[in-house]
Design an enzyme around this catalytic site. Structure first.
Site, short mmCIF file in Angstrom:
data_model
loop_
_atom_site.label_atom_id
_atom_site.label_comp_id
_atom_site.label_asym_id
_atom_site.label_seq_id
_atom_site.Cartn_x
_atom_site.Cartn_y
_atom_site.Cartn_z
N ASN A 5 -10.30 -0.29 -0.20
CA ASN A 5 -8.84 -0.19 -0.23
C ASN A 5 -8.35 -0.75 -1.57
O ASN A 5 -8.40 -1.95 -1.81
CB ASN A 5 -8.26 -0.98 0.94
CG ASN A 5 -6.74 -0.92 1.02
OD1 ASN A 5 -6.08 -0.44 0.10
ND2 ASN A 5 -6.19 -1.40 2.11
N HIS B 88 -3.35 7.01 2.63
CA HIS B 88 -3.79 5.72 2.10
C HIS B 88 -5.16 5.36 2.69
O HIS B 88 -5.38 5.49 3.89
CB HIS B 88 -2.74 4.66 2.47
CG HIS B 88 -3.19 3.28 2.16
ND1 HIS B 88 -3.62 2.89 0.91
CD2 HIS B 88 -3.29 2.17 2.96
CE1 HIS B 88 -3.97 1.63 0.95
NE2 HIS B 88 -3.78 1.16 2.17
N CYS C 25 0.81 -1.22 0.00
CA CYS C 25 0.00 0.00 0.00
C CYS C 25 0.85 1.27 0.00
O CYS C 25 0.31 2.37 -0.22
CB CYS C 25 -0.94 -0.01 1.20
SG CYS C 25 -2.08 -1.39 1.16
O1 UT7 Z 1 -3.78 -1.26 3.61
C1 UT7 Z 1 -3.13 -1.56 4.80
C2 UT7 Z 1 -3.59 -2.84 5.29
N1 UT7 Z 1 -4.81 -3.00 5.95
C3 UT7 Z 1 -5.26 -2.25 6.97
O2 UT7 Z 1 -4.79 -1.20 7.31
C4 UT7 Z 1 -6.44 -2.82 7.70
C5 UT7 Z 1 -6.30 -2.61 9.17
N2 UT7 Z 1 -7.34 -3.26 9.96
C6 UT7 Z 1 -8.64 -2.94 9.88
O3 UT7 Z 1 -9.08 -2.14 9.08
C7 UT7 Z 1 -9.57 -3.56 10.91
O4 UT7 Z 1 -8.80 -4.25 11.86
C8 UT7 Z 1 -10.62 -4.52 10.30
C9 UT7 Z 1 -11.65 -3.73 9.51
C10 UT7 Z 1 -9.96 -5.55 9.43
C11 UT7 Z 1 -11.36 -5.22 11.42
O5 UT7 Z 1 -11.97 -4.27 12.28
P1 UT7 Z 1 -11.80 -4.37 13.86
O6 UT7 Z 1 -12.56 -3.27 14.44
O7 UT7 Z 1 -10.34 -4.45 14.14
O8 UT7 Z 1 -12.54 -5.70 14.18
P2 UT7 Z 1 -11.98 -7.03 14.85
O9 UT7 Z 1 -11.11 -7.77 13.89
O10 UT7 Z 1 -11.43 -6.71 16.22
O11 UT7 Z 1 -13.29 -7.84 15.04
C12 UT7 Z 1 -14.35 -7.41 15.92
C13 UT7 Z 1 -15.51 -8.38 15.81
C14 UT7 Z 1 -15.08 -9.84 15.95
O12 UT7 Z 1 -16.12 -10.53 16.60
P3 UT7 Z 1 -16.04 -10.84 18.18
O13 UT7 Z 1 -14.78 -11.64 18.37
O14 UT7 Z 1 -15.97 -9.48 18.84
O15 UT7 Z 1 -17.28 -11.60 18.43
C15 UT7 Z 1 -14.98 -10.32 14.53
O16 UT7 Z 1 -15.17 -11.70 14.40
O17 UT7 Z 1 -16.10 -8.26 14.52
C16 UT7 Z 1 -16.12 -9.55 13.87
N3 UT7 Z 1 -15.93 -9.35 12.45
C17 UT7 Z 1 -16.95 -9.09 11.62
N4 UT7 Z 1 -18.26 -8.97 11.82
C18 UT7 Z 1 -19.03 -8.69 10.75
C19 UT7 Z 1 -14.77 -9.34 11.74
N5 UT7 Z 1 -15.02 -9.09 10.45
C20 UT7 Z 1 -16.37 -8.95 10.35
C21 UT7 Z 1 -17.23 -8.65 9.27
N6 UT7 Z 1 -18.55 -8.53 9.52
N7 UT7 Z 1 -16.78 -8.47 8.02
#
Ligand code: UT7
Length: 336
Positions: A290, A260, A120
């Site tokens: 993204n 980004h 990225c």
């Molecule tokens: O380009 C550079 C590379 N990428 C990035 O910069 C991405 C960086 N990371 C992120 O954008 C975020 O970490 C994500 C969008 C990927 C995830 O968001 P988050 O707020 O960090 O969520 P999380 O992974 O902590 O998950 C929270 C909850 C979990 O459930 P529990 O364990 O709390 O019950 C996940 O299983 O949300 C759940 N979850 C979802 N729920 C609905 C994870 N993905 C999804 C989804 N839909 N797509």
């Protein structure tokens, strides 16, 4: 660090962009994986992404469309382009440089081309390469393209990644400037300790393609979202603040932040740390998601009409590797 107007600066004189027509909305994703529109919008800011559905079309197609858009709109003779850099993490093929193919397809037969892979951060680094070449005086027109067909490495069964990424491309032309405008300063870093947190594991020399890598789904992008999120916020804000400090600037003096587009919450966190008003923070993540190397050139493409000569722009990016950085750019009027 600011450029003196006695040396050659490198500035962007033309911009092009392209996104495929097909949209993948949050509602569409609800039918594929266990997710919902509310979750995606509140956690990422994304509403939809564009997908290049034709399996015969690859990243080069996106790059060629963005370049043709730039060339035709600005009436540029492609034979006058000296060099073509394609920043991409999804090249058409492993060995043959996508940029060489793109240069030939757009009629830049006097140019040489190569790819730059920094995930990225690729487009930010490629702009620096282009600026350096122009500042050297050896090259007059350098085309920089950021293009990625992310849908080719996304596992549409993995809800933690498939909701984030889209396909697209943007292109800019760098040319000499004698008013001290354009590329001013940069602060780039990398840290290989982060490589397992965000990568496509297989298909390279460490894990060459095999039936096992295919069965394991190792040709898909995987990431530890939470870890990457925290690293992205701290790295991009540290790099941006370093750039501000060493150019004696405060957040008040910045006209625009072009960061980004990985997650709206990441962008908001950085702008808060930089003490920027929200109207200075440009975003188009809602409509494209993204697009990896294409996010920054697509911001330039979408917002080009609102920049004025002399505007102070900060670019910031973070990506796999890890790679990251920030740059300071003074806007120069576009040719058209
Ligand atoms: O380009 C550079 C590379 N990428 C990035 O910069 C991405 C960086 N990371 C992120 O954008 C975020 O970490 C994500 C969008 C990927 C995830 O968001 P988050 O707020 O960090 O969520 P999380 O992974 O902590 O998950 C929270 C909850 C979990 O459930 P529990 O364990 O709390 O019950 C996940 O299983 O949300 C759940 N979850 C979802 N729920 C609905 C994870 N993905 C999804 C989804 N839909 N797509």
């Amino acid at each position: 660090m600011t450029k003196s107007n006695t040396t050659i600066s490198a500035s962007i004189t033309a911009i092009g962009g392209y996104v495929p027509e097909d949209r993948l909305t949050n509602k569409d994703l609800e039918l594929i994986v266990e997710t919902n529109d509310d979750w995606i919008q509140s956690r990422t800011g994304i509403k939809e992404r564009r997908i290049l559905k034709d399996p015969k079309k690859a990243t080069s197609f996106l790059a060629i469309q963005a370049s043709k858009n730039l060339i035709l709109k600005n009436n540029i003779d492609p034979l006058t382009i000296d060099m073509v850099i394609v920043a991409t993490t999804t090249p058409d093929m492993q060995i043959a440089a996508t940029a060489a193919y793109v240069a030939t397809q757009i009629g830049s037969n006097n140019a040489f081309g190569y790819d730059l892979q920094a995930a990225c951060s690729g487009f930010l680094y490629a702009m620096s390469m282009a600026a350096g070449k122009v500042e050297s005086g050896r090259y007059k027109k350098v085309l920089v393209i950021g293009a990625d067909k992310m849908s080719s490495v996304i596992d549409y069964k993995d809800r933690s990644t498939c909701i984030l990424f889209g396909d697209g491309a943007g292109a800019v032309l760098f040319e000499p400037n004698n008013e001290g405008l354009g590329w001013q300063d940069e602060y780039f870093k990398s840290d290989g300790a982060g490589r397992d947190a965000l990568c496509v594991k297989a298909g390279g020399s460490l894990f060459p393609a095999s039936s096992t890598t295919i069965l394991n789904g190792d040709h898909y992008l995987r990431q530890d979202g939470g870890k990457v999120f925290k690293s992205a916020v701290s790295a991009m804000s540290e790099a941006s603040n370093t750039i501000l400090e060493r150019n004696n600037m405060t957040g008040d003096e910045v006209d625009y932040l072009l960061a980004h587009q990985a997650n709206e919450r990441i962008i908001e966190a950085i702008s808060k740390i930089m003490k920027l008003n929200s109207n200075k923070v440009l975003k188009n993540i809602a409509k494209y998601g993204n697009t990896t190397a294409a996010t920054i050139p697509l911001l330039l493409y979408d917002f080009q009409n609102q920049f004025k000569k002399g505007d102070k722009i900060i670019f910031a990016a973070f990506g796999g590797g890890y790679t990251w950085g920030a740059a300071y750019y003074k806007w120069n009027k576009l040719v058209k």
